[in-house]
Design a protein around this motif. Sequence first.
Motif, short mmCIF file in Angstrom:
data_model
loop_
_atom_site.label_atom_id
_atom_site.label_comp_id
_atom_site.label_asym_id
_atom_site.label_seq_id
_atom_site.Cartn_x
_atom_site.Cartn_y
_atom_site.Cartn_z
N MET A 88 42.39 41.68 42.91
CA MET A 88 41.12 41.04 43.23
C MET A 88 40.06 42.09 43.49
O MET A 88 40.33 43.15 44.05
CB MET A 88 41.27 40.13 44.46
CG MET A 88 39.98 39.47 44.92
SD MET A 88 40.25 38.38 46.35
CE MET A 88 38.57 37.82 46.65
N GLU A 89 38.82 41.78 43.07
CA GLU A 89 37.66 42.61 43.40
C GLU A 89 36.58 41.72 43.99
O GLU A 89 36.40 40.57 43.56
CB GLU A 89 37.12 43.32 42.16
CG GLU A 89 35.87 44.16 42.45
CD GLU A 89 35.41 44.95 41.24
OE1 GLU A 89 36.28 45.46 40.52
OE2 GLU A 89 34.18 45.05 41.01
N LEU A 90 35.86 42.24 44.98
CA LEU A 90 34.78 41.52 45.63
C LEU A 90 33.51 42.37 45.57
O LEU A 90 33.55 43.56 45.88
CB LEU A 90 35.13 41.19 47.08
CG LEU A 90 34.23 40.18 47.82
CD1 LEU A 90 34.34 38.82 47.17
CD2 LEU A 90 34.60 40.11 49.29
N GLY B 43 41.64 45.69 45.12
CA GLY B 43 43.00 46.08 45.44
C GLY B 43 43.98 45.34 44.57
O GLY B 43 43.69 44.24 44.07
N GLY B 44 45.15 45.96 44.34
CA GLY B 44 46.18 45.32 43.55
C GLY B 44 47.15 46.31 42.94
O GLY B 44 47.15 47.50 43.29
N ALA C 288 46.86 50.35 44.20
CA ALA C 288 45.61 51.05 44.49
C ALA C 288 44.61 50.10 45.13
O ALA C 288 44.67 48.88 44.91
CB ALA C 288 45.02 51.65 43.22
N TRP C 289 43.73 50.66 45.92
CA TRP C 289 42.60 49.89 46.45
C TRP C 289 41.42 50.84 46.65
O TRP C 289 41.59 52.06 46.69
CB TRP C 289 42.95 49.17 47.76
CG TRP C 289 43.43 50.03 48.89
CD1 TRP C 289 44.71 50.38 49.18
CD2 TRP C 289 42.61 50.64 49.91
NE1 TRP C 289 44.77 51.17 50.30
CE2 TRP C 289 43.49 51.34 50.77
CE3 TRP C 289 41.25 50.66 50.17
CZ2 TRP C 289 43.03 52.06 51.88
CZ3 TRP C 289 40.78 51.37 51.28
CH2 TRP C 289 41.68 52.06 52.11
N GLY C 290 40.24 50.27 46.74
CA GLY C 290 39.06 51.09 46.89
C GLY C 290 37.91 50.34 47.52
O GLY C 290 37.83 49.10 47.47
#
Length: 448
Positions: free
Chosen positions: A227-229, A242-243, A290-292
């Motif tokens: 998912m991205e927000l 993240g995912g 990974a997440w950012g």
Amino acid sequence: MQKKSFLPVLALGMGLTANCYAADNPFADVPADHWAYDAVSQLAADNILEGYEDKSFRGNHQITRYEMAQMVAKARAKASSGEDKVLVEKLTAEFQAELEQLGVKTANLERNADRVKWSGVFAQKAMKGNPDEHTWWEKELFLNVDAAVNENWNVHAGVDTKWGSKEGWNSEEGFADAYGASNVNVSSMLYQLYAKGAAFKGAFATLGLFTPGLQEGFVGNARTKGMELDYQIRKTSLKAYGGNLHEKVSDMSSAWSDAFRRHGNRGDFEYVGTGAGGTETGFKDQRLRAWGLAAEQRFTDCTTAGIGYYNLHSPVAYGDSHLGIVAVNLRQRLADAWELSGFYSHGNQHYQNKAYDVKFIYNGSPWGDKKVGGSFGYRYLGSDALIMSSVVNGSEKPGRKGWEASLWYHFMKNIQIQGYLFNGTAINKAYDNGAHRTAYFTSLLFSF
């Protein structure tokens, strides 16, 4: 409900069957010498008439106006010639009230057809990599399908199909093996599949298999299942994603490319099986995650900048530790046709823990409306300061440093050529014998 004879149906059938051969007649009570045989047969073949359970037509029976309206609604989708359309429009006017009762269904079908959009790019490529001297040819078709779910949400799918030679690219394994298709030189993959839409006021969410949009992909360009927000506050964009990562092992860290080693080793890969028959386990077994987070600000019409943090969990490369990366990026317009773009990132694993790219760009993106353009710049791509970068084109993978120039030209609308030339070496020269290497990527592209 008022009854109506079959005469309008027969007129409709004769109009739609003009200049056509009649299909086989499924109705036992309409002989071949009947004056309406051709029309009735074609209407049945077009699924406009269904008849009765005993396979009879019952042409002398009266039908309701609602039944007739159903037939007209089906015929509207079949009418193609001018005469057909005139006849259908006349019948539509006659049965307007009944068609309005069916209108919701018919309107939805038309609207759904309008909501689906197709686009894509076909490319003929010629490439030469860093370790060897042979040119590798490849054809690629990237097909996009976009569909509107409602006013706020859309669904996107991207399918990537490649045709390449079997002898391998860049001294790596054969094309077919690299894409998981043994003994063939054609491979297709579902590249992206996601839903995107409004989550709440000012915020947009992306769910599925996507490429993160943080800081132009300079650091975290690896496709992600998650998912991205994206939250917009005036001129500021706050982004988070993240995912699980979803890339080929060879794109993230290469077992056969000594120049690209995470944490000073051949991280992010492992083989199963024996001898040459072994295959890559891929990221599913390695649980790469990974997440950012990033904040990006448009200060003026000429200046945008951002800062972000990225985290990669790779048990093979970093064990119980995580790769943490801090990154900044800048894009500055210098004149009407010129701009400066760059980023710097720093990792926490103390091997190749910095990466940066600085380049001058002429006439913006090759996907814009300018006739010709290009760029020139220098890059240093430490493998422990990136997850996967959007700038590794001519340099092919992280772990290298050097100069890159690009040039693109539009022959006409939707037809262009792009070329990238890289001259550089491995950051760890022990893996490149201190020699400079040249790589080029050229593509002739047809977009639609």
